[in-house]
Structures are given as structure tokens and as C-alpha cells.
Design an enzyme around this catalytic site. Structure first.
Site, PDB file in Angstrom:
ATOM      1  N   ASP A  79      -7.697   3.587  -3.097  1.00  0.00           N
ATOM      2  CA  ASP A  79      -6.446   3.252  -3.751  1.00  0.00           C
ATOM      3  C   ASP A  79      -5.512   2.642  -2.713  1.00  0.00           C
ATOM      4  OD1 ASP A  79      -4.491   3.434  -5.957  1.00  0.00           O
ATOM      5  OD2 ASP A  79      -3.514   4.888  -4.643  1.00  0.00           O
TER       6      ASP A  79
ATOM      7  N   ASP B 164      -4.300   9.517  -4.105  1.00  0.00           N
ATOM      8  CA  ASP B 164      -3.292  10.556  -3.909  1.00  0.00           C
ATOM      9  C   ASP B 164      -2.505  10.867  -5.169  1.00  0.00           C
ATOM     10  OD1 ASP B 164      -1.871   8.210  -4.098  1.00  0.00           O
ATOM     11  OD2 ASP B 164      -0.462   8.706  -2.488  1.00  0.00           O
TER      12      ASP B 164
ATOM     13  N   ASP C 191      -5.288   8.942 -10.077  1.00  0.00           N
ATOM     14  CA  ASP C 191      -6.569   8.846  -9.372  1.00  0.00           C
ATOM     15  C   ASP C 191      -7.508  10.002  -9.697  1.00  0.00           C
ATOM     16  OD1 ASP C 191      -5.657   6.574  -7.960  1.00  0.00           O
ATOM     17  OD2 ASP C 191      -4.658   7.852  -6.504  1.00  0.00           O
TER      18      ASP C 191
END
Length: 847
Positions: free
Chosen positions: A316, A590, A594
Site C-alpha cells: 500500500d 496500515d 487493507d
């Protein structure tokens, strides 16, 4: 009227207590620990536990109480080790859970109270201000210039504008994230104030529902766990069958069925590779402990080993590749450009032409800023304008005009102590500032092109303007000021300093790194280039991904490393698509958005410091300090664990061959038992755990991080490992059999011959560990480095072996008589001969 009264006075304490008891605390459910009874049941059903208890019972029947008590003592040792290992796995995460329950300012019985977030209940009236973490899902009743950072849910770093809807009915279900009249648990207020009513808490909130939905994805054992269980089960079944045949043969030939049962159980203990599970647990447990010292928490320790086989790493952007913290990067004034990265520490280096632009950008921001962009502008002003007259701490704020859906710009009105006129500073989207300044089309197009060029390099661009107003009564609209355009300021969420080197090491290790982000394609491309990712022009958006069939997506995956404008369901689909192609997938993230992908990946890696509790619960690994390079350390440990496990397995196979042989041959030739249960327990409970610590502590072989990941179908117990172990074990069995036969014929004593065979077996096991520490070179070259555990293990084992002979009663329990001194030297020579054979086998397979 009743609703308005409730919103003004809130719940009373009695009603709040009733709802708390009815609906539970406002917190996410933690992962459930396995109960004590569950762990005890697992221990009690282990084959080695049952064999030990059976042998102890037979010795009791035979009247050998000392032998029985010793075996039952070993039972307690086995139970303690297994129980302790099972209870320690989940407890490391508890230290992180304090991040999941922020404090909340609530109105109860008409009075504001500061309470723990976990005590909030549905219907509570909550007051929000800049810097607050939203403690639950809340419907806004009143708001003033409210901006909320929802990056943990959406992946978008820009704060979202929120507006109250006082007359709106509470929906039966929590609305979507895009609903501007709701704020959601875990998000951060960056600007403004608000009052709202709690509509959902704990697992019923949007954050909680994502966490609860993860359970549906389930979990699965890693290949190494499945393979170990399968091998142990197959060998155990074979061993029990062979032990049964041996016991029947012994009983039919000699008529002593109790000793026949004891011989059969001894053979079963010799064959069943029970220590493989212990070795695997010890390797993974020590690996997890070593990783924790490098700020990596292993929630699922088996995933540490699997990380070494990772072929695709999905990362990410926000908070993983980047810091999730804006910084001022560029200033653009007319035809002049200034890169803040080139600024020196002295203010004299900052060109005068940009002073006014930065001055009014600071004035257009809040002094107590929580918005990341305003914080970056304020920090840039302190650095570049320090010592000048352009920082106005003595100016008084008169009024401000907040952002709105129709005007993406904000203005702040200031009064200086020595001027009657009021100064207005405005900032916002470039097109909104162009509109406020009433700039002609040609000049506006030039400014738009300037902003587009900076945006294409991954920067977030704001326009800045100023105005002077002399009237005492302020207008109701920003358009009524006569604004002068000053220029553009550009900000960025910078790449973490450790990321480029970490990604380069991943590429060298044959790991493909793929970025998945909710950002604009231009921003994603710029960040990817700075991070060192492959930027080949193949970019896929979430909309394109959603429109593709699974077959079309599978065709596009090999050439696409950047995915942008993706939604949480897109991340999950990408992870599943990579897995369908046979890749071993690790996913970092985080945010709550996700979490499903973290759970679906083979290895989910969450950020611990900035990450959300849901992400941590879904992940297998947690980077405690958000240091991306720690992930490469974890990959290195994963490869090291797999390589060293193979070395340990060769030792286990080689060590079992002579034990099995010495359990069968005496029965076939009518000799007394050479090895008894106590001897096998000595080897399995002393040497085997010690060997595990030695092999686990071995450093990774040179150049192992420059090799491609092992194939996903690669086996821990492959032919090369088993054949190597069988050859080494066969040679050792030949030496032991020769020593036993010779010594028995020379001395006429079964107990001396048994002691000699056992001494050679123990010393040869130490030599076997030493030889297999490295497979690349001969052991005497010393290229494998220092291993302090090997020296300690060797001394400890020799000391215990000595104690068997010198401690009163111990030799009798082991049925030993101390051999003469010359024979002891011969035992050492036989162990050295075995060591030479081990080296020959290693040399043969190295070639």
C-alpha cells in the site's frame, strides 16, 4: 422537540449504563486465545506422550519403579514445553491494543464528560474538535468547517469535508464512507468542530464490521506446517505397524509378552519423528523472538518461514511506502520556481520573490493545525521565513470562510495591531483561487498548466491569494473580496527513507513488488519511481480492474506493477488473483481498508505504530516501528529458517537410522535390548532440542538473498534431504553395530557393550551436527562462522553423558557399566570415523 432535547442533554448515566450492559463495550474483539483445556488435550493426544505413558505403565507392571518414574518425569517435561509454547503466541499483541480505544468528550445529563472510548454507547452525544480521534460511528448534528482524515478507511491522504444534517433520520444501517454527514470510528479530525450522535459502536461500526468480516476468510496452515504434519503422521503409522510386528515376533519366539510390548514400544519411539514438531516449533519460536528484536512482531510464527518463499509483495502507498505526513516541496510564483528541498538552514537563502506567497499560505492556515497540508505549510513557513517580518504571531484572527462544496477554497481574515485595514489570505484548489481572483482565461490556463505539471510529479497543489479590506462589516461571501493571485504551493507525502534500498533488495532476491493505492495515477507513478519500483507505463485503475473478467485480469497481471484508484474490494481481488497464478503473496498495509487483503494474503504485514487495530488483527506480521526495511529482514529470516530446517531434518533422519537399527537387530539375533526407552528419551529430549538451537542459530548462507525464492511447490522433506540423511545414518549404524559386536565379544558383558555403543552414538551425534552446519564447504574450513550454541550444546551433552556414569544409580537405570579407559579412547576414534563418513556423504552431494 424530544430529539432536540436529547441532543442537547445527551443520555443520563442510568440509560448509558443499561445500553453498555446490553450492547457491550465500544472496542474491537481481540483474537481468542486457545483455552488451557484445549492445549492440554492437544498434548495428551500426541503419540510420544501416549508412548511414554505406555512404557511407564509396563515398567510399573514389571516392578521397575525407578524406570517408570523417570519416564513419567519426562512426560511432565514434554507437557510443560508444549503448553508453554502454546500459551505465549498471542500475548505479544496485547501491548498494541491501547491504540484502539481513544478518549471521548460526551454530553450526559447536559454536562460534558471525558470518558474512555470503550464506554461509549449508542445514542451518546459526542463533541469533536481538531486533533480528536473519532471514537465511534457518529451522525453529525452540528459542524463548523469540519475536515476528517479518513485515509485509514479510504487510502486517500487528503482530508474529507464533512457537513451536519440536523434533520436527517438515523439510517437502519451505517451508510457508506462517502456520506458527508457521518464520521467513522478511528478517523482523525484535522480541522473544525462538531457535535454528533453515536449510531454504532464496537463490532457494529464500519471499522468493526470489516474486522468481523475477516473471520469469513479463515486461516490456513502454511505449507511447511502441513508437510510436517503429513510426514509425521505417515511415519508414525509405519512405525506403529512395524513395532506391532516386532512385538508379535518377540512374543511368539520368546514367550515374554510384557518385554515384547516394551520392545515394540521402544521401536515405535525410535521410529516416530516426534521431535520434528518440537524442532519446527522451536525454530519458528526462536525466529519470532529474533524478529521481535528487530521490531517485527510475528502473530503467526509459521508465516515467518513462508515469507522466505514470497514471490510477490503487494504494498500500500499511504503510510507504507510513504510517511503519511505531508511536507512542503515546491513554490511557484509567476515564471519562478523554488524547490524547498534545496533550502539551506539560513533564511537568507530563501528568495525574496517567494516571501509573500509563503507568508499568505501560512496566514490562510490554522495556527493550531491538524490538517497534514496545513501542518506542512506552517513548518515550511517557520523554516524559510524565520527571522523575517513575514511571520505574524501578533495578528488577530477576525473571521474565516471555510471550504464548501461549491467553493474549494478557504479564506481567513486578519487584523494587524498597527493597521486599520484587514488582510485576507486565501488558499485552495488552483481553479477555485483563479475564480476568486477573477483572472482572465489566458492567464488562468497558464496557471492551470503549471499546477498540472506539478501534480503529474505526484505533488498536491494549492493556489494562494491575498486581499485588503477596509470596511468594518465583512461580506458574506469570499467572492466579494478583491483578491490578488500570489502563486502555487505544492506538497507531497514523501517516500520513507528506507524504502528504496529495501525494494532494491527485494528485487535482488527475486521478489516482485507491486504497489496498490487509492491515489491518482500521476501521484502513484511518481511515488513508484521515487521508491524504485518498476515503472513501465502499465498502470491499472480500480475502474479498469472492476470491468475486467478474471481471465482478462490474469493476462494483465504479469506486466502491471502499479494499481491506482483502487477500492478495498479491488485489493482483495488482486491478492486472490496473484494467488490463483501460483504466487506466494505478501501484502503490507496500515488501514482498515487493507485488512481483508491482509487476511487473504499468504502473509499479511501490518504497520504497528500508525496502523489500525483491525489491520494488526488481520496480519501475520506487524512492523512495530513502521520501518519498511524490517520487512526485508523478515524475508531474510524466512529463508534462513527454511535452509536451517533442512539441515536439522538431515540430522534427525541420520540420527534415527541407527536408533531404529539397534532396536530391530537385537530382536532378530536374540540379543538383549541395546537401546531402551530411557536411552531414546535421552537422545530425543536432550540432543534433539539442543541440535535445534544450533541449527536455528546458523547464519544464512552467503548469496542466499541474491537467489530467487524457492518454488512454491518445493518441499522441506524432498528426496535430496532424505537420501542425504539415510546415507549418513546408515554409515553411523554400521560403525555402532561393529563397536557393539566387537565390545560384546571382547568383554562378554552386555552392559559394557551397550554403554560403548551409546557413548559412540552420542559423540557421533555431536559430530553429525557439526558437519551439517554448512553444506557448501567442508566443516573443518571454518567458513560457517561462530555458533556459540554448538559449543554449549557439546559440553552440556558430554556433561550429561558423564553424569550417567558417575551419578549413583544413574548407570543402573541405563543398564550401563563404565568401559575401561582404552575402550573410551576407541569410542572417540569411532566417533571420528563416523564424522569422516558424514563429510564423504556431504562432499558427494555437494558435487
Amino acid at each position: 422537540m424530544e430529539a432536540a432535547t436529547a441532543q442537547a442533554f445527551g443520555l443520563n448515566d442510568e440509560e448509558a449504563r443499561r445500553r453498555f450492559e446490553q450492547e457491550g463495550p465500544n472496542e474491537l474483539p481481540a483474537s481468542k486465545d486457545r483455552g488451557v483445556l484445549h492445549l492440554l488435550r492437544d498434548v495428551a493426544t500426541e503419540p510420544m506422550f501416549l508412548l511414554l505413558v505406555s512404557c511407564g505403565g509396563i515398567y510399573m507392571i514389571l516392578g521397575d519403579v525407578h524406570e517408570a518414574l523417570m519416564l513419567l518425569g519426562f512426560v511432565l517435561v514434554v507437557m510443560s514445553i508444549t503448553f508453554f509454547q502454546g500459551r505465549r503466541t498471542e500475548r505479544s499483541l496485547d501491548a498494541l491494543r491501547d491504540l484502539s480505544s481513544p478518549r471521548a468528550l460526551v454530553v450526559r445529563s447536559g454536562e460534558p464528560h471525558r470518558i474512555a472510548g470503550r464506554e461509549l454507547v449508542r445514542g451518546d452525544i459526542v463533541l469533536l474538535a481538531e486533533g480528536d480521534r473519532v471514537p465511534a460511528d457518529i451522525r453529525l448534528v452540528e459542524s463548523s468547517n469540519l475536515m476528517v482524515d479518513e485515509s485509514m478507511l479510504t487510502g486517500e491522504s487528503a482530508p474529507a469535508l464533512k457537513r451536519s444534517a440536523p434533520g436527517q433520520e438515523i439510517l437502519a444501517v451505517t451508510p457508506g464512507i462517502e456520506d458527508a454527514s457521518y464520521v467513522f470510528s478511528g478517523t482523525l479530525v484535522t480541522q473544525g468542530t462538531a457535535r454528533g450522535e453515536v449510531v454504532a459502536t464496537g463490532a457494529r461500526s464500519a471499522l468493526g464490521k470489516i474486522g468481523m468480516s475477516l473471520a469469513a476468510l479463515g486461516s490456513e496452515p502454511t505449507p511447511i506446517e502441513s508437510e510436517t504434519r503429513r510426514i509425521v503422521k505417515r511415519v508414525a503409522l509405519f512405525g506403529l505397524a512395524l513395532a506391532t510386528l516386532l512385538a508379535l515376533g518377540y512374543g511368539l519366539v520368546r514367550g515374554d509378552w510384557l518385554h515384547a510390548a516394551l520392545a515394540g514400544l521402544t521401536l515405535a519411539m525410535a521410529i516416530i519423528p516426534e521431535e520434528l514438531s518440537v524442532i519446527l516449533t522451536l525454530f519458528l519460536g526462536l525466529g519470532a523472538w529474533r524478529l521481535s528484536r528487530n521490531n517485527v512482531l510475528a502473530r503467526n510464527i509459521a508465516a515467518v518461514e513462508l515469507l522466505g518463499a514470497t514471490t510477490v509483495l503487494c504494498v500500500d502507498k499511504t503510510g507504507t511506502l510513504t510517511t503519511n505526513r505531508m511536507v512542503l516541496r515546491k513554490l511557484c510564483c509567476a515564471d519562478l520556481n523554488y524547490d524547498v528541498a534545496d533550502a539551506k538552514n539560513d533564511d537568507a537563502s530563501f528568495p525574496e520573490a517567494f516571501h509573500s506567497l509563503l507568508e499568505y499560505a501560512v496566514l490562510a492556515s490554522h495556527r493550531r493545525a491538524f490538517d497534514p497540508m496545513e501542518t506542512a505549510i506552517a513548518e515550511g513557513g517557520k523554516k524559510l521565513l524565520a527571522g523575517t517580518e513575514h511571520l505574524h504571531q501578533d495578528w488577530t484572527l477576525v473571521n474565516d470562510y471555510p471550504l464548501s462544496r461549491t467553493m474549494l477554497a478557504m479564506s481567513r481574515v486578519w487584523q494587524s495591531p498597527d493597521m486599520s485595514e484587514r488582510m485576507i489570505a486565501a488558499k485552495g484548489a488552483p481553479e477555485a483561487i483563479i475564480d476568486l481572483c477573477h483572472i482572465d482565461a489566458e492567464q488562468g490556463a497558464d496557471i492551470t498548466r503549471q499546477g498540472a505539471r506539478m501534480a503529474a510529479s505526484g505533488l498536491r497543489v494549492l493556489g494562494v491569494a491575498k486581499a485588503v479590506f477596509s470596511a468594518t462589516s465583512l461580506p458574506g461571501n469570499q467572492h466579494d473580496f478583491d483578491f490578488q493571485f500570489l502563486g502555487l504551493v505544492a506538497l507531497e507525502d514523501p517516500v520513507r527513507a528506507d524504502v528504496p534500498a529495501a525494494i532494491a533488495e527485494c528485487h535482488a532476491a527475486g521478489i516482485r513488488v507491486v504497489m496498490i493505492t487509492g491515489d491518482h495515477p500521476a501521484t502513484a507513478t511518481s511515488i513508484a519511481r521515487q521508491a524504485g519500483l518498476t515503472v513501465n507505463g502499465n498502470i491499472m485503475t480500480g475502474a479498469e480492474l472492476a470491468a475486467m473478467s478474471d481471465e482478462a485480469l490474469a493476462m494483465q497481471l504479469p506486466g502491471t506493477d502499479i494499481f491506482c484508484r483502487v477500492q478495498p474490494e479491488h485489493k482483495l481481488r488482486l491478492v486472490q488473483a496473484f494467488r490463483a497464478q501460483g504466487e506466494v503473496v505478501a501484502m503490507t498495509g496500515d488501514g482498515v481498508n487493507d485488512a481483508p487483503a491482509l487476511k487473504a494474503a499468504h502473509i499479511g504485514v501490518a504497520m504497528g505504530a500508525r496502523g489500525t487495530d483491525v489491520a494488526r488483527e488481520a496480519a501475520s506480521l506487524v512492523l512495530l516501528n513502521d520501518d519498511f526495511s524490517s520487512l526485508v529482514t523478515a524475508v531474510r529470516y524466512g529463508r534462513r529458517i527454511f535452509a536451517n530446517l533442512r539441515k536439522a531434518i538431515v540430522f534427525v533422519v541420520a540420527a534415527h537410522v541407527p536408533i531404529v537399527g539397534l532396536s530391530i537387530v537385537p530382536v532378530l539375533f536374540g540379543w538383549p535390548m541395546v537401546l531402551m526407552p530411557a536411552h531414546i528419551l535421552f537422545l530425543q529430549l536432550i540432543i534433539d532440542p539442543s541440535c535445534s538451537m544450533v541449527f536455528e542459530a546458523e547464519e544464512l548462507e552467503p548469496n542466499a538473498m541474491k537467489a530467487r525464492p524457492r518454488a512454491p511447490e518445493a518441499h522441506l522433506f524432498d528426496g535430496a534431504v532424505l537420501v542425504r540423511g539415510l546415507w549418513q545414518g546408515a554409515g553411523l549404524f554400521g560403525v555402532l553395530l561393529g563397536v557393539y559386536v566387537w565390545c560384546r565379544s571382547e568383554t562378554g558383558s552386555d552392559d559394557i557393550a551397550r554403554a560403548m555403543a551409546f557413548i559412540v552414538l552420542v559423540l557421533s551425534n555431536i559430530a553429525l551436527i557439526y558437519v551439517n552446519r554448512t553444506w557448501n564447504t567442508a566443516s573443518w574450513r571454518g567458513t560457517q562462522g561462530v555458533n556459540r550454541y554448538f559449543g554449549g550444546m557439546g559440553l552440556f551433552t558430554v556433561a550429561l553423558l558423564t553424569a550417567v556414569f558417575v551419578v549413583p544409580g544413574a548407570a543402573r537405570l541405563f543398564a550401563f557399566i563404565l568401559p575401561p579407559t582404552p575402550m573410551l579412547f576407541m569410542a572417540v576414534g569411532a566417533a571420528l570415523l563416523s564424522m569422516l563418513w558424514f563429510e564423504v556423504v556431504k562432499w558427494r552431494y555437494r558435487r
